[in-house]
Design a protein around this motif. Structure first.
Motif, PDB file in Angstrom:
ATOM      1  N   ARG A   7      -2.467 108.394   5.787  1.00 22.27           N
ATOM      2  CA  ARG A   7      -3.478 107.408   6.426  1.00 22.27           C
ATOM      3  C   ARG A   7      -3.772 106.046   5.677  1.00 22.27           C
ATOM      4  N   ARG A   8      -4.100 106.269   4.385  1.00 20.42           N
ATOM      5  CA  ARG A   8      -4.311 104.887   3.434  1.00 20.42           C
ATOM      6  C   ARG A   8      -3.362 104.289   3.645  1.00 20.42           C
ATOM      7  N   ALA A   9      -1.985 104.431   3.642  1.00 22.33           N
ATOM      8  CA  ALA A   9      -0.691 103.900   3.449  1.00 22.33           C
ATOM      9  C   ALA A   9      -0.431 103.293   4.705  1.00 22.33           C
ATOM     10  N   VAL A  10      -0.600 103.949   6.068  1.00 25.09           N
ATOM     11  CA  VAL A  10      -0.632 103.178   7.215  1.00 25.09           C
ATOM     12  C   VAL A  10      -1.487 102.021   7.303  1.00 25.09           C
ATOM     13  N   VAL A  11      -2.641 102.170   6.883  1.00 25.69           N
ATOM     14  CA  VAL A  11      -3.853 101.059   6.951  1.00 25.69           C
ATOM     15  C   VAL A  11      -3.323  99.837   6.152  1.00 25.69           C
ATOM     16  N   ALA A  12      -2.771 100.207   4.884  1.00 23.42           N
ATOM     17  CA  ALA A  12      -2.147  99.274   4.014  1.00 23.42           C
ATOM     18  C   ALA A  12      -0.993  98.511   4.424  1.00 23.42           C
ATOM     19  N   VAL A  13      -0.181  99.289   5.115  1.00 23.92           N
ATOM     20  CA  VAL A  13       0.766  98.576   5.767  1.00 23.92           C
ATOM     21  C   VAL A  13       0.400  97.790   7.113  1.00 23.92           C
ATOM     22  N   ALA A  14      -0.534  98.225   7.894  1.00 26.05           N
ATOM     23  CA  ALA A  14      -1.106  97.454   8.877  1.00 26.05           C
ATOM     24  C   ALA A  14      -1.710  96.089   8.581  1.00 26.05           C
ATOM     25  N   ARG A  15      -2.340  96.171   7.255  1.00 27.23           N
ATOM     26  CA  ARG A  15      -3.212  94.956   6.660  1.00 27.23           C
ATOM     27  C   ARG A  15      -1.898  93.994   6.173  1.00 27.23           C
ATOM     28  N   LYS A  16      -0.673  94.742   5.689  1.00 30.87           N
ATOM     29  CA  LYS A  16       0.478  93.799   5.396  1.00 30.87           C
ATOM     30  C   LYS A  16       0.921  93.183   6.645  1.00 30.87           C
ATOM     31  N   LEU A  17       1.076  93.757   7.491  1.00 31.83           N
ATOM     32  CA  LEU A  17       1.611  93.249   8.780  1.00 31.83           C
ATOM     33  C   LEU A  17       0.919  92.110   9.296  1.00 31.83           C
ATOM     34  N   ALA A  18      -0.439  92.148   9.176  1.00 34.68           N
ATOM     35  CA  ALA A  18      -1.313  91.148   9.753  1.00 34.68           C
ATOM     36  C   ALA A  18      -1.055  89.738   9.099  1.00 34.68           C
ATOM     37  N   VAL A  19      -1.030  89.885   7.737  1.00 39.54           N
ATOM     38  CA  VAL A  19      -0.707  88.764   6.893  1.00 39.54           C
ATOM     39  C   VAL A  19       0.720  88.196   7.149  1.00 39.54           C
ATOM     40  N   LEU A  20       1.617  89.168   7.216  1.00 35.35           N
ATOM     41  CA  LEU A  20       3.075  88.667   7.492  1.00 35.35           C
ATOM     42  C   LEU A  20       3.256  88.044   8.633  1.00 35.35           C
ATOM     43  N   LEU A  21       2.696  88.489   9.858  1.00 34.60           N
ATOM     44  CA  LEU A  21       2.763  87.924  11.315  1.00 34.60           C
ATOM     45  C   LEU A  21       2.302  86.687  11.133  1.00 34.60           C
ATOM     46  N   HIS A  22       1.150  86.467  10.438  1.00 34.60           N
ATOM     47  CA  HIS A  22       0.566  85.196  10.625  1.00 34.60           C
ATOM     48  C   HIS A  22       1.325  84.160   9.585  1.00 34.60           C
ATOM     49  N   ARG A  23       1.884  84.495   8.589  1.00 33.98           N
ATOM     50  CA  ARG A  23       2.665  83.684   7.854  1.00 33.98           C
ATOM     51  C   ARG A  23       3.990  83.276   8.549  1.00 33.98           C
ATOM     52  N   MET A  24       4.530  84.097   9.159  1.00 33.03           N
ATOM     53  CA  MET A  24       5.639  83.903  10.103  1.00 33.03           C
ATOM     54  C   MET A  24       5.424  82.903  11.097  1.00 33.03           C
ATOM     55  N   TRP A  25       4.222  82.853  11.676  1.00 32.13           N
ATOM     56  CA  TRP A  25       4.043  82.299  13.023  1.00 32.13           C
ATOM     57  C   TRP A  25       3.521  80.762  12.231  1.00 32.13           C
ATOM     58  N   ALA A  26       2.739  80.803  11.245  1.00 30.82           N
ATOM     59  CA  ALA A  26       2.309  79.555  10.666  1.00 30.82           C
ATOM     60  C   ALA A  26       3.588  78.733  10.051  1.00 30.82           C
ATOM     61  N   ASP A  27       4.478  79.251   9.386  1.00 35.07           N
ATOM     62  CA  ASP A  27       5.511  78.575   8.785  1.00 35.07           C
ATOM     63  C   ASP A  27       6.735  78.524   9.802  1.00 35.07           C
ATOM     64  N   GLY A  28       6.818  79.138  10.736  1.00 35.38           N
ATOM     65  CA  GLY A  28       8.107  79.192  11.598  1.00 35.38           C
ATOM     66  C   GLY A  28       9.399  79.747  11.080  1.00 35.38           C
ATOM     67  N   THR A  29       8.986  80.918  10.043  1.00 37.22           N
ATOM     68  CA  THR A  29      10.133  81.492   9.562  1.00 37.22           C
ATOM     69  C   THR A  29      10.407  82.953  10.059  1.00 37.22           C
ATOM     70  N   GLU A  30      11.587  83.054   9.798  1.00 32.51           N
ATOM     71  CA  GLU A  30      12.190  84.556  10.127  1.00 32.51           C
ATOM     72  C   GLU A  30      11.828  85.743   9.218  1.00 32.51           C
ATOM     73  N   PHE A  31      11.653  86.748   9.864  1.00 35.37           N
ATOM     74  CA  PHE A  31      11.627  88.190   8.867  1.00 35.37           C
ATOM     75  C   PHE A  31      12.804  88.218   8.097  1.00 35.37           C
TER      76      PHE A  31
END
Length: 344
Positions: free
Chosen positions: A311-335
């Protein structure tokens, strides 16, 4: 002289309080909750209003854009902060709430709420109606299961939504009593499920036509629902200066309690949009448990599963996904799977 107008908004009425820069109450009145009535009253005062403010609610979008178009400087304030201030008042009335909101507006002790675009609200409405129809379909299926148990008919634990009607209808058509009572329920469920399928297709088409969503869906575990939900919630990536702030905005960062010698980290705050948080949690769970493709973020998450628990791992990865998706959107970069850092 600078005057500030606080609005306590309800569904049909609105309490208005106008205070000056020193906090003196100038005017108080109750009006219909219509943009035209509020604007006409404020314009009839004979002196300019420095700022108009109200707490976030269901009518915030309508009032914000309506009063802004009338030429007022409008602020929508975070409801938690306003509620904390108003809770200190002895008596809770609409009049007192409007007065408290006016004083909060005058002192500047508030956090402004971002007003989303009409497009973002349209996407959110599409996602909400899809979810509502799915939940009602499941509720009716569970109701049918419960009724059949009374007559000794037990359905399998797992039945696909599309197969449910074909499995149940032949079972009950042979019994006149069951057919008389349950077939209308099956018909209603089938109609709801068909409308759900249509909305599901609309959601997938909307994601497929959106360049930002297509880029987000290159991240493992992120599908059309997660991409559209996140995009509608953020609306404008430029309003967050740092990508890490997005995770805190959604409520995926731990609370902290510090007082004197005590400094205790707590569970995640669960502030912000619950649907976005749940969607990112589901995407993180899919990334860890279902996705076969390897990536550094998955390897990092699996290490957390072994050390911190699932459960803690899934929450941590969800937090990481929020940061990652925003950065991809802001920079226009690919995963790029091999370049995701292992911190959150």
């Amino acid at each position: 002289m600078e005057d500030f107008a606080g609005l306590d908004v309800s569904l049909r009425s609105c309490a208005i309080c106008v205070v000056d820069a020193k906090g003196k109450v100038m005017l108080e009145r109750e009006l219909p909750c219509e943009v035209g009535d509020i604007a006409d009253y404020l314009n009839s005062l004979g002196h300019p209003i420095e700022r108009v403010g109200f707490e976030a609610g269901t009518l915030s979008q309508h009032l914000f854009y309506g009063l802004t178009s009338e030429g007022f400087d409008v602020v929508c304030m975070e409801a938690r902060q306003v509620n904390a201030v108003l809770s200190a008042m002895r008596n809770k009335t609409d009049k007192n709430d409007a007065r408290g909101i006016a004083h909060v507006l005058r002192t500047g002790w508030f956090s402004p709420v971002h007003m989303k675009s009409r497009e973002a609200h349209g996407v959110r409405a599409l996602l909400s109606t899809r979810k509502a129809l799915l939940n009602k379909t499941i509720d009716l299926a569970n109701e049918v299961r419960g009724l059949l148990k009374i007559f000794g008919l037990r359905l399998p634990k797992t039945v696909q939504h599309g197969s449910f009607d074909g499995l149940v209808r032949p079972m009950i058509e042979m019994d006149e009593v069951l057919a008389h009572a349950i077939i209308p329920l099956l018909d209603a469920r089938l109609v709801l499920y068909q409308h759900f399928l249509e909305l599901d297709r609309r959601v997938k088409r909307a994601a497929a036509r959106d360049e930002v969503c297509l880029r987000m869906m290159t991240v493992p575990g992120v599908g059309p629902i997660a991409a559209l939900t996140f995009k509608a919630a953020v609306d404008d990536p430029a309003r967050f200066k740092r990508s890490r702030t997005v995770a805190a905005h959604i409520g995926l960062t731990p609370r902290r309690y510090q007082s004197g010698e005590h400094d205790n980290p707590r569970r995640i705050s669960k502030a912000g949009d619950r649907d976005v948080r749940a969607t990112l949690y589901a995407a993180a769970n899919a990334l860890l448990m279902r996705t076969m493709a390897g990536s550094q973020i998955k390897s990092w998450g699996m290490r957390l599963v072994r050390t911190k628990g699932r459960r803690r791992a899934v929450v941590a990865v969800a937090r990481k996904l929020a940061v990652l998706l925003h950065r991809m959107w802001a920079d226009g970069t690919e995963f790029r799977p091999a370049e995701v850092k292992g911190t959150a």
